[in-house]
Design a protein around this motif. Sequence first.
Motif, PDB file in Angstrom:
ATOM      1  N   LYS A 166       0.841  -1.201   0.000  1.00 30.26           N
ATOM      2  CA  LYS A 166       0.000   0.000   0.000  1.00 30.26           C
ATOM      3  C   LYS A 166       0.875   1.250   0.000  1.00 30.26           C
ATOM      4  O   LYS A 166       1.767   1.395   0.845  1.00 30.26           O
ATOM      5  CB  LYS A 166      -0.912   0.003   1.219  1.00 30.26           C
ATOM      6  N   LEU A 167       0.601   2.143  -0.958  1.00 28.24           N
ATOM      7  CA  LEU A 167       1.332   3.403  -1.067  1.00 28.24           C
ATOM      8  C   LEU A 167       0.357   4.563  -1.136  1.00 28.24           C
ATOM      9  O   LEU A 167      -0.775   4.411  -1.585  1.00 28.24           O
ATOM     10  CB  LEU A 167       2.210   3.424  -2.328  1.00 28.24           C
ATOM     11  N   VAL A 168       0.814   5.733  -0.696  1.00 27.00           N
ATOM     12  CA  VAL A 168       0.054   6.959  -0.886  1.00 27.00           C
ATOM     13  C   VAL A 168       0.974   7.981  -1.539  1.00 27.00           C
ATOM     14  O   VAL A 168       2.080   8.236  -1.052  1.00 27.00           O
ATOM     15  CB  VAL A 168      -0.531   7.503   0.443  1.00 27.00           C
ATOM     16  N   ALA A 169       0.545   8.503  -2.674  1.00 26.52           N
ATOM     17  CA  ALA A 169       1.329   9.529  -3.364  1.00 26.52           C
ATOM     18  C   ALA A 169       1.067  10.860  -2.657  1.00 26.52           C
ATOM     19  O   ALA A 169      -0.072  11.328  -2.616  1.00 26.52           O
ATOM     20  CB  ALA A 169       0.914   9.608  -4.828  1.00 26.52           C
ATOM     21  N   TYR A 170       2.128  11.449  -2.102  1.00 25.62           N
ATOM     22  CA  TYR A 170       1.975  12.650  -1.274  1.00 25.62           C
ATOM     23  C   TYR A 170       2.933  13.716  -1.768  1.00 25.62           C
ATOM     24  O   TYR A 170       4.144  13.517  -1.795  1.00 25.62           O
ATOM     25  CB  TYR A 170       2.264  12.294   0.181  1.00 25.62           C
ATOM     26  N   GLU A 171       2.377  14.868  -2.154  1.00 30.18           N
ATOM     27  CA  GLU A 171       3.202  15.913  -2.774  1.00 30.18           C
ATOM     28  C   GLU A 171       4.268  16.474  -1.849  1.00 30.18           C
ATOM     29  O   GLU A 171       5.315  16.935  -2.303  1.00 30.18           O
ATOM     30  CB  GLU A 171       2.315  17.043  -3.292  1.00 30.18           C
ATOM     31  N   GLU A 172       4.034  16.414  -0.538  1.00 32.01           N
ATOM     32  CA  GLU A 172       5.055  16.898   0.396  1.00 32.01           C
ATOM     33  C   GLU A 172       6.317  16.041   0.319  1.00 32.01           C
ATOM     34  O   GLU A 172       7.430  16.540   0.495  1.00 32.01           O
ATOM     35  CB  GLU A 172       4.511  16.927   1.823  1.00 32.01           C
ATOM     36  N   GLU A 173       6.132  14.749   0.053  1.00 33.00           N
ATOM     37  CA  GLU A 173       7.284  13.868  -0.113  1.00 33.00           C
ATOM     38  C   GLU A 173       8.062  14.251  -1.365  1.00 33.00           C
ATOM     39  O   GLU A 173       9.299  14.235  -1.390  1.00 33.00           O
ATOM     40  CB  GLU A 173       6.822  12.406  -0.197  1.00 33.00           C
ATOM     41  N   ALA A 174       7.343  14.619  -2.426  1.00 29.55           N
ATOM     42  CA  ALA A 174       7.996  15.039  -3.669  1.00 29.55           C
ATOM     43  C   ALA A 174       8.788  16.320  -3.443  1.00 29.55           C
ATOM     44  O   ALA A 174       9.915  16.467  -3.929  1.00 29.55           O
ATOM     45  CB  ALA A 174       6.950  15.244  -4.763  1.00 29.55           C
ATOM     46  N   ARG A 175       8.193  17.263  -2.705  1.00 27.79           N
ATOM     47  CA  ARG A 175       8.884  18.533  -2.436  1.00 27.79           C
ATOM     48  C   ARG A 175      10.167  18.317  -1.640  1.00 27.79           C
ATOM     49  O   ARG A 175      11.143  19.046  -1.804  1.00 27.79           O
ATOM     50  CB  ARG A 175       7.959  19.477  -1.662  1.00 27.79           C
ATOM     51  N   GLU A 176      10.151  17.292  -0.780  1.00 30.72           N
ATOM     52  CA  GLU A 176      11.319  17.021   0.056  1.00 30.72           C
ATOM     53  C   GLU A 176      12.323  16.101  -0.631  1.00 30.72           C
ATOM     54  O   GLU A 176      13.333  15.717  -0.042  1.00 30.72           O
ATOM     55  CB  GLU A 176      10.868  16.418   1.387  1.00 30.72           C
ATOM     56  N   GLY A 177      12.013  15.716  -1.882  1.00 31.06           N
ATOM     57  CA  GLY A 177      12.979  14.944  -2.666  1.00 31.06           C
ATOM     58  C   GLY A 177      12.918  13.443  -2.475  1.00 31.06           C
ATOM     59  O   GLY A 177      13.839  12.725  -2.903  1.00 31.06           O
ATOM     60  N   GLU A 178      11.848  12.926  -1.845  1.00 33.12           N
ATOM     61  CA  GLU A 178      11.732  11.478  -1.666  1.00 33.12           C
ATOM     62  C   GLU A 178      11.686  10.806  -3.036  1.00 33.12           C
ATOM     63  O   GLU A 178      10.903  11.164  -3.895  1.00 33.12           O
ATOM     64  CB  GLU A 178      10.457  11.155  -0.883  1.00 33.12           C
ATOM     65  N   ALA A 179      12.550   9.797  -3.229  1.00 34.24           N
ATOM     66  CA  ALA A 179      12.626   9.196  -4.571  1.00 34.24           C
ATOM     67  C   ALA A 179      12.870   7.697  -4.541  1.00 34.24           C
ATOM     68  O   ALA A 179      13.185   7.116  -5.575  1.00 34.24           O
ATOM     69  CB  ALA A 179      13.742   9.874  -5.365  1.00 34.24           C
ATOM     70  N   SER A 180      12.702   7.066  -3.387  1.00 29.90           N
ATOM     71  CA  SER A 180      13.069   5.653  -3.309  1.00 29.90           C
ATOM     72  C   SER A 180      11.932   4.713  -2.949  1.00 29.90           C
ATOM     73  O   SER A 180      12.013   3.513  -3.221  1.00 29.90           O
ATOM     74  CB  SER A 180      14.191   5.473  -2.270  1.00 29.90           C
ATOM     75  N   VAL A 181      10.862   5.222  -2.334  1.00 31.96           N
ATOM     76  CA  VAL A 181       9.809   4.329  -1.835  1.00 31.96           C
ATOM     77  C   VAL A 181       9.120   3.569  -2.956  1.00 31.96           C
ATOM     78  O   VAL A 181       8.923   2.355  -2.871  1.00 31.96           O
ATOM     79  CB  VAL A 181       8.775   5.117  -1.001  1.00 31.96           C
ATOM     80  N   LEU A 182       8.716   4.263  -4.029  1.00 32.84           N
ATOM     81  CA  LEU A 182       8.047   3.578  -5.140  1.00 32.84           C
ATOM     82  C   LEU A 182       8.965   2.525  -5.747  1.00 32.84           C
ATOM     83  O   LEU A 182       8.568   1.378  -5.964  1.00 32.84           O
ATOM     84  CB  LEU A 182       7.621   4.584  -6.204  1.00 32.84           C
ATOM     85  N   SER A 183      10.200   2.896  -6.004  1.00 31.16           N
ATOM     86  CA  SER A 183      11.145   1.963  -6.617  1.00 31.16           C
ATOM     87  C   SER A 183      11.393   0.748  -5.728  1.00 31.16           C
ATOM     88  O   SER A 183      11.390  -0.400  -6.206  1.00 31.16           O
ATOM     89  CB  SER A 183      12.467   2.685  -6.906  1.00 31.16           C
ATOM     90  N   SER A 184      11.602   0.985  -4.434  1.00 30.12           N
ATOM     91  CA  SER A 184      11.884  -0.132  -3.525  1.00 30.12           C
ATOM     92  C   SER A 184      10.671  -1.039  -3.360  1.00 30.12           C
ATOM     93  O   SER A 184      10.799  -2.255  -3.220  1.00 30.12           O
ATOM     94  CB  SER A 184      12.335   0.397  -2.159  1.00 30.12           C
ATOM     95  N   THR A 185       9.473  -0.446  -3.398  1.00 29.26           N
ATOM     96  CA  THR A 185       8.256  -1.257  -3.299  1.00 29.26           C
ATOM     97  C   THR A 185       8.095  -2.139  -4.524  1.00 29.26           C
ATOM     98  O   THR A 185       7.767  -3.328  -4.415  1.00 29.26           O
ATOM     99  CB  THR A 185       7.016  -0.359  -3.132  1.00 29.26           C
ATOM    100  N   LEU A 186       8.339  -1.585  -5.700  1.00 26.00           N
ATOM    101  CA  LEU A 186       8.220  -2.369  -6.923  1.00 26.00           C
ATOM    102  C   LEU A 186       9.203  -3.530  -6.940  1.00 26.00           C
ATOM    103  O   LEU A 186       8.903  -4.608  -7.450  1.00 26.00           O
ATOM    104  CB  LEU A 186       8.440  -1.482  -8.153  1.00 26.00           C
ATOM    105  N   SER A 187      10.381  -3.315  -6.365  1.00 19.58           N
ATOM    106  CA  SER A 187      11.391  -4.380  -6.343  1.00 19.58           C
ATOM    107  C   SER A 187      10.983  -5.534  -5.427  1.00 19.58           C
ATOM    108  O   SER A 187      11.483  -6.654  -5.570  1.00 19.58           O
ATOM    109  CB  SER A 187      12.745  -3.810  -5.903  1.00 19.58           C
ATOM    110  N   LYS A 188      10.062  -5.278  -4.497  1.00 21.18           N
ATOM    111  CA  LYS A 188       9.595  -6.318  -3.575  1.00 21.18           C
ATOM    112  C   LYS A 188       8.420  -7.111  -4.131  1.00 21.18           C
ATOM    113  O   LYS A 188       8.167  -8.238  -3.711  1.00 21.18           O
ATOM    114  CB  LYS A 188       9.178  -5.689  -2.240  1.00 21.18           C
ATOM    115  N   LEU A 189       7.690  -6.504  -5.060  1.00 22.43           N
ATOM    116  CA  LEU A 189       6.487  -7.145  -5.593  1.00 22.43           C
ATOM    117  C   LEU A 189       6.820  -8.424  -6.355  1.00 22.43           C
ATOM    118  O   LEU A 189       7.770  -8.471  -7.125  1.00 22.43           O
ATOM    119  CB  LEU A 189       5.755  -6.190  -6.533  1.00 22.43           C
ATOM    120  N   LYS A 190       6.009  -9.440  -6.121  1.00 25.85           N
ATOM    121  CA  LYS A 190       6.136 -10.701  -6.840  1.00 25.85           C
ATOM    122  C   LYS A 190       4.886 -10.923  -7.680  1.00 25.85           C
ATOM    123  O   LYS A 190       3.839 -10.329  -7.429  1.00 25.85           O
ATOM    124  CB  LYS A 190       6.320 -11.858  -5.854  1.00 25.85           C
TER     125      LYS A 190
END
Length: 249
Positions: A166-190
Amino acid sequence: MQRYFIDEQVDMEQFNISGDDYHHIVRVMRMKAGDDIICVTPTGKSAVCQIAEITDEIVVANVVKWEEGTTELPVQVVIASGLPKGDKLELIIQKGTELGAFEFVPFTASRSIVKWDGKKAAKKVERWQKIAKEAAEQSHRSHVPDVREPISFKELLKASNEYTYKLVAYEEEAREGEASVLSSTLSKLKEGDSLLIVFGPEGGLTSEEVALLNGNGFLACGLGPRILRTETAPLYALSAVSYHFELLR
């Protein structure tokens, strides 16, 4: 070749097509006996078929050959959108279906300007489902995404227990430069896993809503350094999933 999702399968060798699809074949496409189409079963199997007979109510199509392989993503991506204004949700459903979304869950967020009218619910959801079906046919999907009737934020939290990640796209994370959660989550998906991604309406999600989502197992993620519109963000996420699973090999 035109593709149709068929409810009535006579047997493994024949389909009966009626309703809107009958009208499309006979009145819009003006097909006749001998023309080829693709029929998709409720279980997602596709077959090249040849029209054998056209009556006043049904089109009878015989199976020529069953297709192998699939155009579906190996994971089930569910898009939960805070109800936006105008026809933006229709755009999300149409383009999201083309990009491989498995299901759409509209919900009422604190900043949703549009208020859901229960009296018009059935007609509205029927229209959304028709958009999903037509987009699935156009993009050669073997699954028509289900479009749920809009639910409350509280109901969304409860329904989220059905999904693997489960993910939530949050613009405050984008403003703060978060760039790894989506990628790391996709790498875990089977293969076979499900991923629910929540997107806010035009005004975004409130900090209170994000905190509640976090408390229910959601990870907040950014979608690149730019702030995306409510109708653009789901398409970005679906494109990222497609790239990860279908192109990055």
